[in-house]
Design a protein around this motif. Structure first.
Motif, PDB file in Angstrom:
ATOM      1  N   ALA A 160       4.087   9.715  -7.588  1.00 42.82           N
ATOM      2  CA  ALA A 160       5.133   9.876  -8.600  1.00 42.82           C
ATOM      3  C   ALA A 160       4.517  10.093  -9.974  1.00 42.82           C
ATOM      4  O   ALA A 160       4.976  10.945 -10.746  1.00 42.82           O
ATOM      5  CB  ALA A 160       6.050   8.652  -8.605  1.00 42.82           C
ATOM      6  N   GLU A 161       3.473   9.349 -10.272  1.00 43.39           N
ATOM      7  CA  GLU A 161       2.784   9.513 -11.555  1.00 43.39           C
ATOM      8  C   GLU A 161       2.157  10.905 -11.654  1.00 43.39           C
ATOM      9  O   GLU A 161       2.305  11.588 -12.673  1.00 43.39           O
ATOM     10  CB  GLU A 161       1.717   8.438 -11.717  1.00 43.39           C
ATOM     11  N   LEU A 162       1.477  11.330 -10.591  1.00 45.39           N
ATOM     12  CA  LEU A 162       0.868  12.662 -10.585  1.00 45.39           C
ATOM     13  C   LEU A 162       1.925  13.759 -10.712  1.00 45.39           C
ATOM     14  O   LEU A 162       1.667  14.816 -11.286  1.00 45.39           O
ATOM     15  CB  LEU A 162       0.065  12.883  -9.301  1.00 45.39           C
ATOM     16  N   GLY A 163       3.101  13.491 -10.169  1.00 45.42           N
ATOM     17  CA  GLY A 163       4.184  14.478 -10.214  1.00 45.42           C
ATOM     18  C   GLY A 163       4.990  14.460 -11.493  1.00 45.42           C
ATOM     19  O   GLY A 163       5.927  15.241 -11.646  1.00 45.42           O
ATOM     20  N   GLY A 164       4.646  13.562 -12.419  1.00 50.84           N
ATOM     21  CA  GLY A 164       5.325  13.533 -13.708  1.00 50.84           C
ATOM     22  C   GLY A 164       6.623  12.755 -13.739  1.00 50.84           C
ATOM     23  O   GLY A 164       7.485  13.008 -14.597  1.00 50.84           O
ATOM     24  N   THR A 213       0.834  -1.205   0.000  1.00 56.55           N
ATOM     25  CA  THR A 213       0.000   0.000   0.000  1.00 56.55           C
ATOM     26  C   THR A 213       0.868   1.255   0.000  1.00 56.55           C
ATOM     27  O   THR A 213       0.584   2.213  -0.721  1.00 56.55           O
ATOM     28  CB  THR A 213      -0.949  -0.010   1.219  1.00 56.55           C
ATOM     29  N   LEU A 214       1.938   1.246   0.791  1.00 57.47           N
ATOM     30  CA  LEU A 214       2.841   2.388   0.807  1.00 57.47           C
ATOM     31  C   LEU A 214       3.519   2.549  -0.553  1.00 57.47           C
ATOM     32  O   LEU A 214       3.602   3.659  -1.093  1.00 57.47           O
ATOM     33  CB  LEU A 214       3.889   2.234   1.916  1.00 57.47           C
ATOM     34  N   GLN A 215       3.973   1.454  -1.132  1.00 57.97           N
ATOM     35  CA  GLN A 215       4.616   1.532  -2.448  1.00 57.97           C
ATOM     36  C   GLN A 215       3.640   2.066  -3.493  1.00 57.97           C
ATOM     37  O   GLN A 215       4.014   2.887  -4.333  1.00 57.97           O
ATOM     38  CB  GLN A 215       5.161   0.166  -2.867  1.00 57.97           C
ATOM     39  N   GLU A 216       2.407   1.620  -3.455  1.00 56.56           N
ATOM     40  CA  GLU A 216       1.403   2.106  -4.409  1.00 56.56           C
ATOM     41  C   GLU A 216       1.121   3.592  -4.198  1.00 56.56           C
ATOM     42  O   GLU A 216       0.930   4.325  -5.165  1.00 56.56           O
ATOM     43  CB  GLU A 216       0.111   1.289  -4.304  1.00 56.56           C
ATOM     44  N   ALA A 217       1.114   4.041  -2.964  1.00 50.55           N
ATOM     45  CA  ALA A 217       0.922   5.474  -2.695  1.00 50.55           C
ATOM     46  C   ALA A 217       2.083   6.272  -3.294  1.00 50.55           C
ATOM     47  O   ALA A 217       1.864   7.330  -3.909  1.00 50.55           O
ATOM     48  CB  ALA A 217       0.807   5.726  -1.192  1.00 50.55           C
TER      49      ALA A 217
END
Length: 189
Positions: free
Chosen positions: A138-142, A129-133
């Motif tokens: 990271a995806e949202l941040g580009g 869950t932490l890794q997915e967060a």
């Protein structure tokens, strides 16, 4: 361990398990666990099939509070970068407590060395869950490769918490600065 007369035997067992397993390791005996909880072995076995189930249940119970202490809330503002850094800032703050012994979920995984153990499954889920967060932020941040960055952040998180928990390292901004450098390299705004 202080227990209250109002707590149920199940709650007392789970509270004692969380404290003892974190402080002394998962090899703590049933007798010591029951004595600390003020519960008979018979009562424990009426509530749980085994000590392994007590350990797994205590980890499940601990997970939401652990996440709440580490993660920014859903309504907390901040860029993805700030939200990732927040996790490491919280870990660094936690690591200064005298009773800090690292991530309890990583400790269970390392100590048990059994991926089929019920507590290992709980611990892996919490770490996942932490890794997915991390990956989502990271995806949202580009980030150039959000999945890779999430794995790298987990290595930093687990390594730093283990070293601080073993009293080998005082984090004092070390992890936050390391993560900043990694986020810069990954292109996270």
């Amino acid at each position: 361990m202080a227990t209250t007369d109002k707590a149920s035997p199940r709650d007392r067992l789970l509270d004692a398990a969380a404290e003892l397993f974190y402080r002394d390791g998962v090899s703590i005996g049933v007798e010591a666990l029951c004595r600390s909880a003020g519960v008979s072995k018979r009562s424990m076995y009426q509530l749980f099939d085994s000590k392994d189930e007590v350990l797994a249940a205590s980890l499940e119970r601990r997970a939401p509070g652990y996440a709440a202490r580490l993660m920014p809330g859903p309504d907390d503002a901040g860029t993805p970068r700030e939200r990732i850094l927040y996790v490491f800032e919280q870990m660094e703050k936690s690591s200064t407590a005298p009773a800090y012994m690292g991530c309890p979920f990583l400790a269970v995984l390392v100590e048990l060395k059994d991926p089929e153990h019920p507590a290992s499954a709980v611990a892996r889920a919490v770490k996942g869950t932490l890794q997915e967060a991390f990956r989502a932020q990271a995806e949202l941040g580009g980030a150039h490769d959000p999945a890779l960055l999430a794995r790298q952040l987990m290595l930093i998180f687990d390594g730093a918490s283990a070293r601080a928990g073993a009293k080998l390292e005082s984090l004092d901004g070390l992890t936050v600065e390391t993560v900043r450098t990694l986020l810069d390299a990954a292109g996270v705004a």
